[in-house]
Write a protein that holds these residues in place. Structure first.
Motif, PDB file in Angstrom:
ATOM      1  N   ASP A   1     -17.185  80.936  -2.230  1.00 40.08           N
ATOM      2  CA  ASP A   1     -17.906  82.106  -1.738  1.00 40.08           C
ATOM      3  C   ASP A   1     -18.527  81.794  -0.381  1.00 40.08           C
ATOM      4  N   GLU A   2     -19.192  80.654  -0.295  1.00 38.31           N
ATOM      5  CA  GLU A   2     -19.776  80.224   0.991  1.00 38.31           C
ATOM      6  C   GLU A   2     -20.002  78.723   0.994  1.00 38.31           C
ATOM      7  N   ILE A   3     -19.867  78.173   2.178  1.00 37.53           N
ATOM      8  CA  ILE A   3     -20.326  76.823   2.491  1.00 37.53           C
ATOM      9  C   ILE A   3     -21.037  76.945   3.827  1.00 37.53           C
ATOM     10  N   ALA A   4     -22.242  76.431   3.911  1.00 39.64           N
ATOM     11  CA  ALA A   4     -22.975  76.471   5.180  1.00 39.64           C
ATOM     12  C   ALA A   4     -23.776  75.182   5.322  1.00 39.64           C
ATOM     13  N   VAL A   5     -23.752  74.635   6.526  1.00 40.63           N
ATOM     14  CA  VAL A   5     -24.461  73.398   6.845  1.00 40.63           C
ATOM     15  C   VAL A   5     -25.351  73.667   8.049  1.00 40.63           C
ATOM     16  N   LEU A   6     -26.561  73.117   8.019  1.00 44.50           N
ATOM     17  CA  LEU A   6     -27.475  73.277   9.150  1.00 44.50           C
ATOM     18  C   LEU A   6     -26.786  72.861  10.447  1.00 44.50           C
ATOM     19  N   PRO A   7     -27.057  73.559  11.554  1.00 44.79           N
ATOM     20  CA  PRO A   7     -26.419  73.192  12.830  1.00 44.79           C
ATOM     21  C   PRO A   7     -26.607  71.721  13.204  1.00 44.79           C
ATOM     22  N   GLU A   8     -27.788  71.178  12.961  1.00 43.84           N
ATOM     23  CA  GLU A   8     -28.021  69.774  13.339  1.00 43.84           C
ATOM     24  C   GLU A   8     -27.300  68.783  12.430  1.00 43.84           C
ATOM     25  N   ALA A   9     -26.754  69.248  11.312  1.00 40.07           N
ATOM     26  CA  ALA A   9     -26.007  68.381  10.404  1.00 40.07           C
ATOM     27  C   ALA A   9     -24.494  68.586  10.541  1.00 40.07           C
ATOM     28  N   GLN A  10     -24.086  69.507  11.385  1.00 41.60           N
ATOM     29  CA  GLN A  10     -22.661  69.777  11.570  1.00 41.60           C
ATOM     30  C   GLN A  10     -22.023  68.694  12.430  1.00 41.60           C
ATOM     31  N   GLY A  11     -20.710  68.572  12.299  1.00 42.97           N
ATOM     32  CA  GLY A  11     -19.970  67.604  13.109  1.00 42.97           C
ATOM     33  C   GLY A  11     -20.007  66.197  12.563  1.00 42.97           C
ATOM     34  N   ARG A  12     -20.529  66.028  11.354  1.00 37.16           N
ATOM     35  CA  ARG A  12     -20.605  64.695  10.740  1.00 37.16           C
ATOM     36  C   ARG A  12     -19.698  64.562   9.531  1.00 37.16           C
ATOM     37  N   GLY A  13     -18.865  65.572   9.288  1.00 34.93           N
ATOM     38  CA  GLY A  13     -17.925  65.498   8.179  1.00 34.93           C
ATOM     39  C   GLY A  13     -18.452  66.020   6.857  1.00 34.93           C
ATOM     40  N   ILE A  14     -19.628  66.616   6.844  1.00 36.45           N
ATOM     41  CA  ILE A  14     -20.204  67.108   5.594  1.00 36.45           C
ATOM     42  C   ILE A  14     -19.365  68.246   5.024  1.00 36.45           C
ATOM     43  N   GLY A  15     -19.029  69.223   5.841  1.00 37.08           N
ATOM     44  CA  GLY A  15     -18.215  70.347   5.376  1.00 37.08           C
ATOM     45  C   GLY A  15     -16.854  69.890   4.883  1.00 37.08           C
ATOM     46  N   THR A  16     -16.239  68.971   5.605  1.00 35.09           N
ATOM     47  CA  THR A  16     -14.951  68.431   5.189  1.00 35.09           C
ATOM     48  C   THR A  16     -15.068  67.761   3.834  1.00 35.09           C
ATOM     49  N   GLN A  17     -16.116  66.976   3.647  1.00 32.67           N
ATOM     50  CA  GLN A  17     -16.288  66.275   2.375  1.00 32.67           C
ATOM     51  C   GLN A  17     -16.531  67.251   1.224  1.00 32.67           C
ATOM     52  N   LEU A  18     -17.326  68.279   1.470  1.00 34.25           N
ATOM     53  CA  LEU A  18     -17.570  69.287   0.439  1.00 34.25           C
ATOM     54  C   LEU A  18     -16.257  69.959   0.035  1.00 34.25           C
ATOM     55  N   LEU A  19     -15.449  70.320   1.027  1.00 33.42           N
ATOM     56  CA  LEU A  19     -14.164  70.950   0.738  1.00 33.42           C
ATOM     57  C   LEU A  19     -13.245  70.013  -0.037  1.00 33.42           C
ATOM     58  N   ARG A  20     -13.196  68.765   0.344  1.00 31.04           N
ATOM     59  CA  ARG A  20     -12.341  67.811  -0.385  1.00 31.04           C
ATOM     60  C   ARG A  20     -12.787  67.684  -1.839  1.00 31.04           C
TER      61      ARG A  20
END
Length: 176
Positions: free
Chosen positions: A81-100
């Motif tokens: 439904d949604e995945i959202a990461v704070l702007p200052e935490a983006q670009g560190r692979g968090i979203g990729t890891q959540l998706l995996r």
């Protein structure tokens, strides 16, 4: 990029309601403004309703809340439904890891994963890289699907139990 710090996913508590809205606003306001306009009061009302109705989970890194996710588990598929990461935490692979992690959970259950993304959202490239394919275009959104036979995700930060434990909280109907 692989997230170097282990992530913790926990069910949202009532005290996370404000955090949920702030992260949602930071993550999606631009896209909503481009399509229908962002009204803070309307968006807060919608977010409050969804916070109460959907299985929101808070993402923590080093004990600090950095985002949230909402995955609706159905018998025949999972829906992000949604995945959202704070702007200052983006670009560190968090979203990729959540998706995996989501894909690994679906792989074990043998179900596809579906999502809908704003056409202008750069996350579309990440979804494609992880094996999602466009199934429908209904602008301003694009529906995508990943099938377990197409790709086996690797590198889970949560372990086998992570998202499966959240799935055990029950099934919530997707809002549309």
């Amino acid at each position: 990029m692989v997230c170097a710090t282990p992530l913790r996913i926990r069910p949202a508590k009532s005290s996370d309601r404000g955090f949920f809205f702030e992260v949602r606003r930071a993550g999606f306001r631009t896209y909503v403004e481009e399509t229908s306009g962002w009204d803070d009061a309307e968006q807060r009302t919608s977010a409050d309703r969804e916070f109460d109705e959907l299985p929101i989970a808070i993402v923590e890194e080093d004990g600090r809340s950095v985002g949230y996710l909402c995955v609706v588990h159905k018998d025949e598929y999972d829906f992000i439904d949604e995945i959202a990461v704070l702007p200052e935490a983006q670009g560190r692979g968090i979203g990729t890891q959540l998706l995996r992690d989501i894909l690994q959970s679906a792989q074990r259950r043998g179900v596809p994963v579906r999502l809908s993304v704003f056409a202008g959202n750069p996350a579309r490239a990440l979804y494609a890289r992880l094996g999602f394919h466009v199934t429908r275009i209904d602008l301003p959104r694009i529906a995508m699907e990943w099938k377990p036979s197409e790709r086996s995700p690797s590198g889970s930060a949560l372990g086998a139990e992570g998202l499966d434990q959240l799935a055990d909280r029950g099934t919530v109907e997707h809002r549309g």
